[in-house]
Design an enzyme around this catalytic site. Structure first.
Site, PDB file in Angstrom:
ATOM      1  N   ARG A 168      59.028  76.956  79.373  1.00  0.00           N
ATOM      2  CA  ARG A 168      59.324  76.591  77.957  1.00  0.00           C
ATOM      3  C   ARG A 168      57.393  76.877  77.564  1.00  0.00           C
ATOM      4  NH1 ARG A 168      59.826  72.869  74.173  1.00  0.00           N
ATOM      5  NH2 ARG A 168      58.827  71.019  75.574  1.00  0.00           N
ATOM      6  N   ARG A 172      53.865  77.014  67.691  1.00  0.00           N
ATOM      7  CA  ARG A 172      54.396  76.576  66.384  1.00  0.00           C
ATOM      8  C   ARG A 172      53.885  77.064  65.369  1.00  0.00           C
ATOM      9  NH1 ARG A 172      51.225  70.869  67.001  1.00  0.00           N
ATOM     10  NH2 ARG A 172      52.581  70.152  68.509  1.00  0.00           N
ATOM     11  N   ARG A 245      49.053  69.651  94.734  1.00  0.00           N
ATOM     12  CA  ARG A 245      47.496  70.191  93.865  1.00  0.00           C
ATOM     13  C   ARG A 245      47.011  68.537  93.823  1.00  0.00           C
ATOM     14  NH1 ARG A 245      44.808  73.898  94.977  1.00  0.00           N
ATOM     15  NH2 ARG A 245      44.315  74.933  92.680  1.00  0.00           N
ATOM     16  N   ARG A 276      39.423  71.734  82.856  1.00  0.00           N
ATOM     17  CA  ARG A 276      38.684  71.081  81.517  1.00  0.00           C
ATOM     18  C   ARG A 276      37.352  70.325  81.519  1.00  0.00           C
ATOM     19  NH1 ARG A 276      43.998  67.620  80.483  1.00  0.00           N
ATOM     20  NH2 ARG A 276      43.148  66.057  81.474  1.00  0.00           N
ATOM     21  N   GLU A 296      36.958  68.960  85.511  1.00  0.00           N
ATOM     22  CA  GLU A 296      38.334  68.761  85.804  1.00  0.00           C
ATOM     23  C   GLU A 296      38.523  69.749  87.797  1.00  0.00           C
ATOM     24  OE1 GLU A 296      40.442  65.360  83.802  1.00  0.00           O
ATOM     25  OE2 GLU A 296      40.976  67.579  84.422  1.00  0.00           O
ATOM     26  N   TYR A 344      56.495  64.786  88.718  1.00  0.00           N
ATOM     27  CA  TYR A 344      55.729  64.097  88.881  1.00  0.00           C
ATOM     28  C   TYR A 344      56.219  63.123  86.592  1.00  0.00           C
ATOM     29  CZ  TYR A 344      52.681  64.179  84.507  1.00  0.00           C
ATOM     30  OH  TYR A 344      51.409  63.643  82.989  1.00  0.00           O
ATOM     31  N   ASP A 346      55.504  61.292  82.841  1.00  0.00           N
ATOM     32  CA  ASP A 346      54.169  60.213  82.657  1.00  0.00           C
ATOM     33  C   ASP A 346      54.314  59.785  82.368  1.00  0.00           C
ATOM     34  OD1 ASP A 346      53.064  62.897  81.082  1.00  0.00           O
ATOM     35  OD2 ASP A 346      53.769  63.547  79.748  1.00  0.00           O
TER      36      ASP A 346
HETATM   37  P1  FAD Z   1      50.612  55.876  90.519  1.00  0.00           P
HETATM   38  O1  FAD Z   1      49.515  55.849  89.644  1.00  0.00           O
HETATM   39  O2  FAD Z   1      49.636  56.966  91.579  1.00  0.00           O
HETATM   40  O3  FAD Z   1      50.373  53.998  91.363  1.00  0.00           O
HETATM   41  C1  FAD Z   1      50.601  55.122  93.038  1.00  0.00           C
HETATM   42  C2  FAD Z   1      49.241  53.491  93.895  1.00  0.00           C
HETATM   43  O4  FAD Z   1      50.339  53.064  95.052  1.00  0.00           O
HETATM   44  C3  FAD Z   1      47.810  54.335  94.142  1.00  0.00           C
HETATM   45  O5  FAD Z   1      47.209  52.836  93.583  1.00  0.00           O
HETATM   46  C4  FAD Z   1      48.205  53.985  95.099  1.00  0.00           C
HETATM   47  O6  FAD Z   1      46.587  54.420  95.587  1.00  0.00           O
HETATM   48  C5  FAD Z   1      48.790  53.137  96.255  1.00  0.00           C
HETATM   49  N1  FAD Z   1      49.452  53.365  96.627  1.00  0.00           N
HETATM   50  C6  FAD Z   1      49.794  54.244  97.746  1.00  0.00           C
HETATM   51  N2  FAD Z   1      50.401  54.717  98.548  1.00  0.00           N
HETATM   52  C7  FAD Z   1      49.784  53.370  99.379  1.00  0.00           C
HETATM   53  C8  FAD Z   1      49.621  52.307 101.029  1.00  0.00           C
HETATM   54  N3  FAD Z   1      50.051  53.417 101.951  1.00  0.00           N
HETATM   55  N4  FAD Z   1      49.052  51.013 100.747  1.00  0.00           N
HETATM   56  C9  FAD Z   1      48.520  50.580  99.590  1.00  0.00           C
HETATM   57  N5  FAD Z   1      48.927  51.579  98.287  1.00  0.00           N
HETATM   58  C10 FAD Z   1      49.560  52.778  97.994  1.00  0.00           C
HETATM   59  N6  FAD Z   1      50.825  60.335  82.282  1.00  0.00           N
HETATM   60  C11 FAD Z   1      50.574  59.948  80.609  1.00  0.00           C
HETATM   61  O7  FAD Z   1      51.952  59.424  80.305  1.00  0.00           O
HETATM   62  N7  FAD Z   1      49.782  61.319  79.739  1.00  0.00           N
HETATM   63  C12 FAD Z   1      49.257  61.368  80.425  1.00  0.00           C
HETATM   64  O8  FAD Z   1      47.897  61.825  79.907  1.00  0.00           O
HETATM   65  C13 FAD Z   1      48.786  61.580  82.022  1.00  0.00           C
HETATM   66  N8  FAD Z   1      47.586  61.955  82.502  1.00  0.00           N
HETATM   67  C14 FAD Z   1      47.338  62.707  83.349  1.00  0.00           C
HETATM   68  C15 FAD Z   1      46.317  63.386  84.232  1.00  0.00           C
HETATM   69  C16 FAD Z   1      46.695  63.750  85.471  1.00  0.00           C
HETATM   70  C17 FAD Z   1      45.655  64.325  86.565  1.00  0.00           C
HETATM   71  C18 FAD Z   1      47.319  62.692  86.251  1.00  0.00           C
HETATM   72  C19 FAD Z   1      47.382  63.292  88.294  1.00  0.00           C
HETATM   73  C20 FAD Z   1      48.598  61.652  86.148  1.00  0.00           C
HETATM   74  C21 FAD Z   1      48.102  61.883  84.441  1.00  0.00           C
HETATM   75  N9  FAD Z   1      49.419  61.186  84.032  1.00  0.00           N
HETATM   76  C22 FAD Z   1      49.708  61.314  82.667  1.00  0.00           C
HETATM   77  C23 FAD Z   1      50.751  60.326  84.689  1.00  0.00           C
HETATM   78  C24 FAD Z   1      50.674  59.182  84.849  1.00  0.00           C
HETATM   79  O9  FAD Z   1      49.034  59.287  86.070  1.00  0.00           O
HETATM   80  C25 FAD Z   1      51.369  58.428  86.269  1.00  0.00           C
HETATM   81  O10 FAD Z   1      52.627  58.709  84.592  1.00  0.00           O
HETATM   82  C26 FAD Z   1      50.977  57.056  86.358  1.00  0.00           C
HETATM   83  O11 FAD Z   1      50.134  56.611  86.753  1.00  0.00           O
HETATM   84  C27 FAD Z   1      52.530  56.101  87.495  1.00  0.00           C
HETATM   85  O12 FAD Z   1      52.297  55.478  87.970  1.00  0.00           O
HETATM   86  P2  FAD Z   1      52.588  55.069  89.557  1.00  0.00           P
HETATM   87  O13 FAD Z   1      52.774  53.451  89.570  1.00  0.00           O
HETATM   88  O14 FAD Z   1      53.962  55.587  90.371  1.00  0.00           O
HETATM   89  O15 FAD Z   1      51.522  55.967  90.470  1.00  0.00           O
END
Ligand code: FAD
Length: 363
Positions: A168, A172, A245, A276, A296, A344, A346
């Site tokens: 989508r 707006r 990516r 950005r 970025e 992905y 949020d």
């Molecule tokens: P992560 O934050 O990736 O945490 C996983 C952790 O596990 C990391 O610290 C990593 O180092 C660790 N890890 C991995 N493998 C191992 C290993 N083998 N041993 C030990 N540690 C390990 N969400 C929003 O709501 N709003 C936004 O504006 C937004 N912007 C974003 C922009 C970008 C560029 C990206 C990539 C994401 C964005 N997000 C946003 C999404 C948001 O980052 C995620 O929802 C959130 O970080 C997910 O948390 P997580 O714990 O699943 O993953």
């Protein structure tokens, strides 16, 4: 012996650890980076909180997620209103009456609708992302605001990308630059790291510890493992590598008070190599006399080793499903978070998913 070994101190692992501790479980968190917080990690420079892994704006319509995160920080009233920059022309995002009025010199929703309707008709068959985008918003918006940005993001031409990437494109017909449609939105005053610190308060955390490098040893010290890292890494890539990516973030300090007047500017022409520029101080209205910006650059995963956006095409989905089958054979193992689930999410969805896992696996 620990009840839970939690691999990864990102939002998912930290919410789970916090809730498990509250229920009396003994937890150990291991984190391969030198800091906690995963991708929501922020740190302070000269009175400005820097979003190290890209701009993070909390937005949700889910009251449970909003109430949950608000226990750990006070949020400001930041509203994301990004600007698009195309060959010296500035447009408001998301696509709204401000965008259309600038693009076509028009004033009313009826005029805008008529132009878009006419331009959409150009496409009769949808074979690729270009067809899909034009069929949704017409050629002008596609050419100026979608094409170059998307091509940089994916490293391929829009005519070679599958149409499904864009399901989508919200349009707006009101003068409203608020990027998100959600009920709740904001930035935690003081940054995101404090949230993770509070979630992990009283829980043992080992930084600079890559679980996959010490899997044998670490697996033995807990009854259960919550793994939030990449699933192919858990299995030592035995079936092959999943593709992602990635992004490169280049931070610059500028001796000026206000560089671009807004937190997020999208560069939508292909010739500019970054997608950005984020000016961090605008997330929290910092009054610092200097400013910090991040450019970025979308890059291949091989360039950074940081898996940001899963490539959920057929080949990768099949490979991921094979790893999931392997994971099912291990009763000790729980999976959660964006990496282990190869999706992905949020932040609000991450919180809800972690709370769901708590409900289903802890009593
Ligand atoms: P992560 O934050 O990736 O945490 C996983 C952790 O596990 C990391 O610290 C990593 O180092 C660790 N890890 C991995 N493998 C191992 C290993 N083998 N041993 C030990 N540690 C390990 N969400 C929003 O709501 N709003 C936004 O504006 C937004 N912007 C974003 C922009 C970008 C560029 C990206 C990539 C994401 C964005 N997000 C946003 C999404 C948001 O980052 C995620 O929802 C959130 O970080 C997910 O948390 P997580 O714990 O699943 O993953």
């Amino acid at each position: 012996m620990y009840d839970y070994l939690i691999v990864g101190s990102g939002l998912f692992g930290s919410v789970f650890a916090h809730e498990a501790k509250k229920k009396g479980y003994k937890c150990l968190v291991v984190e391969k980076r030198e800091h906690i917080g995963g991708n929501i990690y922020t740190y302070e420079l000269e009175g400005i909180n820097i979003h190290r892994y890209g701009a993070h704006i909390f937005h949700t319509s889910n009251k449970e997620a909003w109430d949950y995160i608000n226990q750990f920080a006070t949020f400001n009233n930041f509203v994301n209103s990004p600007i698009a920059f195309y060959k010296d022309e500035l447009y408001n995002l998301p696509f709204n009456m401000n965008t259309f009025s600038k693009m076509w010199g028009i004033r009313t929703p009826q005029e805008a609708e008529a132009i878009i309707k006419k331009q959409r008709q150009e496409v009769t068959k949808i074979e690729n992302l270009e067809d899909q985008a034009i069929s949704l918003v017409g050629r002008d918006i596609y050419e100026k605001l979608i094409k170059g940005y998307t091509e940089k993001q994916w490293g391929r031409s829009c005519t070679e990308l599958p149409p499904e990437i864009i399901k989508r494109l919200p349009v707006r017909y009101t003068y409203n630059n608020n990027y998100f449609n959600d009920i709740y939105q904001g930035i935690p005053i003081g940054g995101y790291t404090q949230i993770i610190e509070k979630l992990l308060d009283g829980i043992e955390v080992r930084l600079n510890t890559d679980f996959c490098k010490e899997k044998e040893k670490l697996s033995k010290i807990a009854n259960k493992i919550l793994y939030t890292g990449a699933l192919d890494a858990y299995f030592d890539y035995s079936l092959g590598h999943l593709q992602y990516r990635s992004e490169k973030f280049e931070l610059e300090r500028l001796e000026e008070e206000n560089h671009q007047g807004v937190a997020v500017v999208n560069y939508t022409e292909r010739e500019v190599p970054y997608t950005r520029i984020i000016e961090h101080k605008h997330f929290e209205n910092s009054s610092s006399p200097v400013t910090y910006i991040s450019k970025e650059y979308p890059v291949d995963y091989s360039e950074t080793g940081e898996p940001y956006y899963p490539i959920n095409d057929k080949v990768n989905t099949e490979l991921y499903n094979k790893y999931r089958e392997l994971a099912k054979k291990d009763d000790k193992l729980l999976l959660g978070g964006r990496l282990a689930l190869y999706s992905y999410f949020d932040m609000d969805k991450t919180i809800i998913a972690a709370l769901e896992l708590v409900k289903n696996s802890l009593n």
